[in-house]
Design a protein around this motif. Structure first.
Motif, short mmCIF file in Angstrom:
data_model
loop_
_atom_site.label_atom_id
_atom_site.label_comp_id
_atom_site.label_asym_id
_atom_site.label_seq_id
_atom_site.Cartn_x
_atom_site.Cartn_y
_atom_site.Cartn_z
N ARG B 81 0.83 -1.21 0.00
CA ARG B 81 0.00 0.00 0.00
C ARG B 81 0.86 1.25 0.00
N GLY B 82 1.86 1.29 0.87
CA GLY B 82 2.72 2.47 0.98
C GLY B 82 3.48 2.73 -0.32
N ASP B 83 4.01 1.66 -0.91
CA ASP B 83 4.76 1.81 -2.16
C ASP B 83 3.86 2.31 -3.28
N LEU B 84 2.65 1.71 -3.40
CA LEU B 84 1.76 2.12 -4.49
C LEU B 84 1.27 3.55 -4.29
N LEU B 85 1.02 3.93 -3.04
CA LEU B 85 0.59 5.31 -2.77
C LEU B 85 1.67 6.31 -3.15
N ALA B 86 2.91 6.04 -2.74
CA ALA B 86 4.00 6.98 -3.02
C ALA B 86 4.30 7.02 -4.52
N TRP B 87 4.32 5.85 -5.14
CA TRP B 87 4.63 5.78 -6.57
C TRP B 87 3.50 6.41 -7.39
N GLY B 88 2.26 6.11 -7.03
CA GLY B 88 1.11 6.70 -7.72
C GLY B 88 1.10 8.22 -7.60
N ALA B 89 1.41 8.72 -6.41
CA ALA B 89 1.44 10.17 -6.21
C ALA B 89 2.53 10.79 -7.08
N ALA B 90 3.67 10.09 -7.20
CA ALA B 90 4.75 10.60 -8.06
C ALA B 90 4.33 10.61 -9.53
N LEU B 91 3.58 9.58 -9.95
CA LEU B 91 3.10 9.54 -11.34
C LEU B 91 2.14 10.70 -11.61
N VAL B 92 1.26 10.96 -10.65
CA VAL B 92 0.30 12.07 -10.80
C VAL B 92 1.05 13.39 -10.94
N GLU B 93 2.04 13.59 -10.07
CA GLU B 93 2.79 14.85 -10.09
C GLU B 93 3.52 15.00 -11.43
N GLU B 94 4.13 13.90 -11.85
CA GLU B 94 4.91 13.91 -13.09
C GLU B 94 4.02 14.18 -14.31
N ALA B 95 2.87 13.49 -14.37
CA ALA B 95 1.98 13.66 -15.52
C ALA B 95 1.37 15.05 -15.56
N GLY B 96 1.45 15.78 -14.44
CA GLY B 96 0.91 17.13 -14.42
C GLY B 96 1.95 18.19 -14.77
N ARG B 97 3.22 17.79 -14.91
CA ARG B 97 4.25 18.77 -15.26
C ARG B 97 4.23 19.01 -16.77
N PRO B 98 4.35 20.28 -17.21
CA PRO B 98 4.24 20.59 -18.64
C PRO B 98 5.21 19.80 -19.50
#
Lengths: 202, 202
Positions: B81-98
């Motif tokens: 759970r912790g790994d998927l939460l941290a990794w998923g949050a990083a993917l969200v942040e990354e996909a939101g960068r121009p």
């Protein structure tokens, strides 16, 4: 007035059909999309296209809205599972066709919003998902009216539409619709007792 | 030899870093991507770029492979759970960068495979997901080694990566990573008894 609000069967509607077909054809051929090219392919004056759709962004958005809003209609099988299976299979088939895939790709490439697009035009991107959201809501409302437990429309977008479209866009094999729907129907919608029966696990 | 296999720190690696940065910058600026423009921005000879990357498709693919393979590294929190939460949050942040979003869009627009690309170059499209698949497999293998029940890597692609990327590509708000991960961890991975407890339902 939005471009989609023209009377069906009239001159204006015939022009729209020809123009939408021209957009999709040119995209599938890999041709660069310009207003003069679309007009020439559709057999209409470029001036009329500029007046009605504004620019390429407007053309793309309206084509996506109509193409993805009217295709893959809601099936009405009488059950949530049946409807999602039939609709999901239609989405998979559609996303695998060169014309629809080219339209999806072009919409994604055009970005979420074109600041140069005239007011009232939906961006091509959001237009691709507008019809899908409406269809998902229709399927879920029918299931609720029958007393079925349902996932939220957002869950259907995230866990059925997203895998189908993402895999198509990135050139991966289509997902198994049965597996996606099992998750929506048995894991997200059904009561806990149904989920806990061994037969429902996979 | 693939372009990604150059020694880190050497002249060749420095050129690659400059070229990848030039590709991402030009895309984020909305500039049309050409080999001469990339070479000029990176401060290297166009001839070297042609020799090493072949063409724009090769440039895109290698940039996507490196950018999406090394960013958002596997977190190692000690739980699935912790790994998927941290990794998923990083993917969200990354996909939101121009810059990353522009690279994703360009890869999608370039299609699943470029027949003109020299052999050995992965298509830009599949390159975007290659690193993500490897990272998902690493997270799942670590969880299995700890004795945790895990979903399959395909489930992680379909139900965590797909919603995050599709929403970013189509300009919708990012999904709640907690909700996506809850599904993967509690509904797809945990045993039926855990799924049946009322607290686990949502």
């Amino acid at each position: 007035m939005t471009p989609a609000m023209t009377r069906p069967g009239g001159r204006s509607a015939k022009v729209a059909v020809a123009v939408h077909a021209a957009v999709v054809e040119l995209l599938a051929e890999g041709a660069p999309l310009t207003v003069p090219q679309v007009a020439a392919r559709a057999g209409v004056n470029a001036t009329s296209v500029y007046r009605r759709w504004g620019d390429v962004a407007g053309l793309l958005a309206d084509t996506a809205l109509v193409r993805f809003g009217t295709s893959s209609p809601v099936p009405g099988t009488g059950s949530l599972r049946g409807d999602l299976l039939a609709w999901g299979a239609a989405l998979v088939e559609e996303a695998g066709r060169p014309e629809e895939l080219a339209l999806l790709r072009a919409a994604v490439a055009a970005g979420p919003a074109d600041p140069g697009a005239p007011e009232g035009f939906e961006s091509a991107c959001s237009a691709c998902l507008t019809g899908r959201s409406t269809q998902a809501e229709t399927i879920l409302a029918a299931a609720q009216a029958r007393g079925e437990e349902t996932p939220t429309p957002t869950r259907v977008l995230d866990h059925l539409v997203a895998p189908v479209y993402l895999r198509a866009l990135f050139g991966l094999p289509a997902p198994s619709v049965e597996v996606l729907v099992e998750l929506l129907v048995e894991r997200l919608a059904a009561p806990a007792t149904a989920r806990a029966t061994p037969g429902a696990r996979r």
